[in-house]
Design an enzyme around this catalytic site. Structure first.
Site, PDB file in Angstrom:
ATOM      1  N   LYS A 169      28.819  76.036   0.667  1.00 15.16           N
ATOM      2  CA  LYS A 169      27.849  75.555  -0.324  1.00 15.16           C
ATOM      3  C   LYS A 169      28.424  74.305  -0.986  1.00 15.16           C
ATOM      4  O   LYS A 169      29.314  74.382  -1.833  1.00 15.16           O
ATOM      5  CB  LYS A 169      27.581  76.597  -1.414  1.00 15.16           C
ATOM      6  CG  LYS A 169      26.415  76.170  -2.299  1.00 15.16           C
ATOM      7  CD  LYS A 169      26.409  76.807  -3.664  1.00 15.16           C
ATOM      8  CE  LYS A 169      27.252  76.084  -4.676  1.00 15.16           C
ATOM      9  NZ  LYS A 169      26.903  74.673  -4.894  1.00 15.16           N
ATOM     10  N   GLU A 245      40.865  76.347  -6.677  1.00 19.08           N
ATOM     11  CA  GLU A 245      41.465  75.065  -7.081  1.00 19.08           C
ATOM     12  C   GLU A 245      40.673  74.605  -8.280  1.00 19.08           C
ATOM     13  O   GLU A 245      39.531  74.153  -8.142  1.00 19.08           O
ATOM     14  CB  GLU A 245      41.313  74.023  -5.959  1.00 19.08           C
ATOM     15  CG  GLU A 245      41.971  74.386  -4.651  1.00 19.08           C
ATOM     16  CD  GLU A 245      43.481  74.289  -4.697  1.00 19.08           C
ATOM     17  OE1 GLU A 245      44.025  73.822  -5.723  1.00 19.08           O
ATOM     18  OE2 GLU A 245      44.113  74.688  -3.715  1.00 19.08           O
ATOM     19  N   CYS A 279      40.801  66.049 -10.002  1.00 18.31           N
ATOM     20  CA  CYS A 279      41.487  67.094 -10.773  1.00 18.31           C
ATOM     21  C   CYS A 279      42.986  66.840 -10.851  1.00 18.31           C
ATOM     22  O   CYS A 279      43.662  67.435 -11.675  1.00 18.31           O
ATOM     23  CB  CYS A 279      41.179  68.473 -10.198  1.00 18.31           C
ATOM     24  SG  CYS A 279      41.428  68.534  -8.441  1.00 18.31           S
ATOM     25  N   GLU A 379      40.217  67.700 -19.781  1.00 17.79           N
ATOM     26  CA  GLU A 379      40.219  66.789 -18.644  1.00 17.79           C
ATOM     27  C   GLU A 379      39.189  65.679 -18.931  1.00 17.79           C
ATOM     28  O   GLU A 379      38.023  65.971 -19.160  1.00 17.79           O
ATOM     29  CB  GLU A 379      39.754  67.604 -17.436  1.00 17.79           C
ATOM     30  CG  GLU A 379      40.332  67.201 -16.140  1.00 17.79           C
ATOM     31  CD  GLU A 379      39.936  68.173 -15.022  1.00 17.79           C
ATOM     32  OE1 GLU A 379      39.097  69.075 -15.225  1.00 17.79           O
ATOM     33  OE2 GLU A 379      40.471  68.003 -13.923  1.00 17.79           O
TER      34      GLU A 379
END
Ligand code: ADP
Length: 475
Positions: A169, A245, A279, A379
């Site tokens: 997906k 992750e 990331c 982040e």
């Protein structure tokens, strides 16, 4: 361009579609089939149906099929890169780089397929223990929009090598790159049902089906910590194996003994890849007091050379952010830092790009990063270098580790002892020492703490798709 689902070797549509737009302009790119739970179920059925045949193929056969997929990605590099830039916005040079990177996972997996080996253990008198490593079975992959190809092949290659079948997906913002890989899987003659791809605007519905179906034994996810947490909860019912992750909050330390020019170049290279939407992007720069001013001056000079523009311009280094929410977050971080007393040295505003939406954030340098600022805790996912300082090694390590995240970390030093000490002290899965781009197919990419579970890359990723079984045999 494929826009339907790939289920059991067939391209199938449905009533609903989701629109893919160019993030630079919001121009219509394609309408892609939007799966409901029925299509997801059909994809799981197809993956389950294909499992026996695929796991029964020899390692060499599986390896060759993955290798063919690799060759096709390399052949179609330019087309795939252009498609990625169109739906994701990243500069075309970086898109080409991502296709190379994506293909490299397939190349590695194609070779790894034939190295899935067992062991025979001595087990006392009259017994032997045979240790087998067998593919886990049907897997699902959920991938993000920031690396629309590589995050798929990094999961798909090893899963196929291990004899697993998969339902992928992709992120709803970037399904076209995924579907293009599906098309190449067919051309590579990977059997029908081994790779299935469904796009959906209702991600939760996808999860409901895959975690609710006892045939799905493994889910591999790359995305936010928030969604990762949800998946951990959902995995409890059927005790589904997970690889996660998740987000990062990477520190970038510069010690006074560093090659300062290299540190400046490294900061810019590491930070501005994908306009900071990665990331492993360094998010907190801490520089030893004695060299901080020189570092800030050096970075300011480098930023002047970066060009902002549409990703399809050959000489562009910074493209659009993915959507308005991303822009709002990044601008919010800059504003918050300014309000809390930091100085915006370069950039700090949106750049007008002819014919485009307001999604281009200037390469920004902020001096005076402090612990309470949002950039220190969240982040940013944008092109912002925010610099704080430290006085000694102990403080640097404390600052770096002062986050619940633990994906990537970076530091610059020329002292070999410090390189070892600090590497060992950093609570992160990845440490780049004098290296701002540590990702590569053979390395065990992954995080600790809130950044995830499991490793992807090299021989390490194979364990994510293999179960260990032992057979105790009386002789
Ligand atoms: P990002 O912040 O990078 O968009 P997300 O974690 O929101 O990260 O998205 C990463 C991937 O996870 C995307 O494919 C998205 O559709 C998917 N996703 C989001 N929510 C869920 C969910 N509840 N179940 C399964 N997948 C989800």
């Amino acid at each position: 361009m494929k826009t339907q689902h790939l289920i059991g070797g067939k391209w199938v549509g449905g009533e609903r579609t989701l629109e893919v737009v160019d993030p630079a302009t919001d121009e219509h790119v394609a309408d892609v089939a939007d799966a409901g739970e029925g299509e997801v179920r059909a994809a799981v059925d197809a993956a389950a149906g294909a499992l026996e045949g695929w796991r029964g193929a020899t390692a060499a056969e599986r390896g060759r099929a993955i290798r063919r997929l690799y060759d096709l990605m390399v052949r179609d590099r330019e087309r795939l890169a252009a498609l990625m830039t169109r739906e994701q916005g990243k500069p075309i040079g970086e898109a080409r780089g991502e296709i190379d990177y994506a293909a490299s996972f397939l190349e590695w997996a194609s070779e790894e397929a034939r190295r899935i080996e067992g062991e025979i253990l001595p087990a006392g008198k009259g017994k032997r223990i045979f240790v087998l490593r067998q593919g886990v079975g049907v897997c699902a992959a959920i991938t993000p929009w920031n690396f629309p190809s590589a995050m798929i092949t990094r999961k798909l290659g090893p899963a196929l090598a291990a004899g697993c079948t998969m339902v992928v997906k992709p992120a709803e913002l970037t399904p076209l790159s995924a579907l293009a890989i599906g098309e190449l899987c067919q051309e590579a003659e990977i059997p029908a049902g081994v790779v299935n791809i469904v796009s959906t605007s209702t991600a939760q519905g996808f999860s409901d089906v895959v975690f609710g179906d006892p045939r799905v034994r493994k889910v591999s996810f790359t995305g936010s910590t928030e969604v990762g947490r949800k998946l951990i909860g959902m995995s409890a019912g059927n005790i589904v194996r997970l690889s996660l992750e998740l987000g990062g909050q990477a520190p970038f330390l510069v010690f006074e003994d560093a090659d300062l020019d290299a540190a400046v170049r490294g900061a810019v290279t590491g930070k501005f890849r994908n306009s900071g939407q990665s990331c492993i992007s360094p998010n907190r720069f801490y520089v030893q007091r004695s060299v901080r001013e020189r570092f800030v001056e050096g970075v300011a000079e480098e930023l002047g050379r970066l060009r902002v523009g549409r990703g399809d311009g050959e000489d562009v280094q910074i493209g659009p952010l993915i959507n308005d929410a991303a822009v709002e977050k990044v601008m919010g971080h800059i504003e918050d830092a300014r309000e809390r007393g930091a100085r915006v040295v370069v950039g700090g505003a949106l750049e007008k790009v002819e014919g485009c939406k307001d999604r281009f954030v200037q390469a920004t340098l902020i001096d005076g990063l402090e612990g309470a600022m949002r950039i220190s805790c969240e982040e940013t996912f944008g092109p912002v270098i925010a610099v704080g300082s430290f006085s000694d090694e102990a403080e640097a390590i404390e600052l770096a580790n002062g986050t619940p995240y633990g994906l990537a970390s970076y530091f610059y030093t020329r002292d070999a002892g410090r390189a070892v000490r600090v590497s060992e002290a950093l609570e992160f899965g990845i440490v780049g020492v004098n290296d701002p781009v540590p990702s590569t197919a053979q390395a065990p990419f992954g995080g600790v703490k809130h950044s995830g579970i499991g490793r992807e890359g090299g021989r390490y990723v194979m364990d994510e798709y293999l179960e260990v079984k032992y057979v105790s045999l009386g002789v």
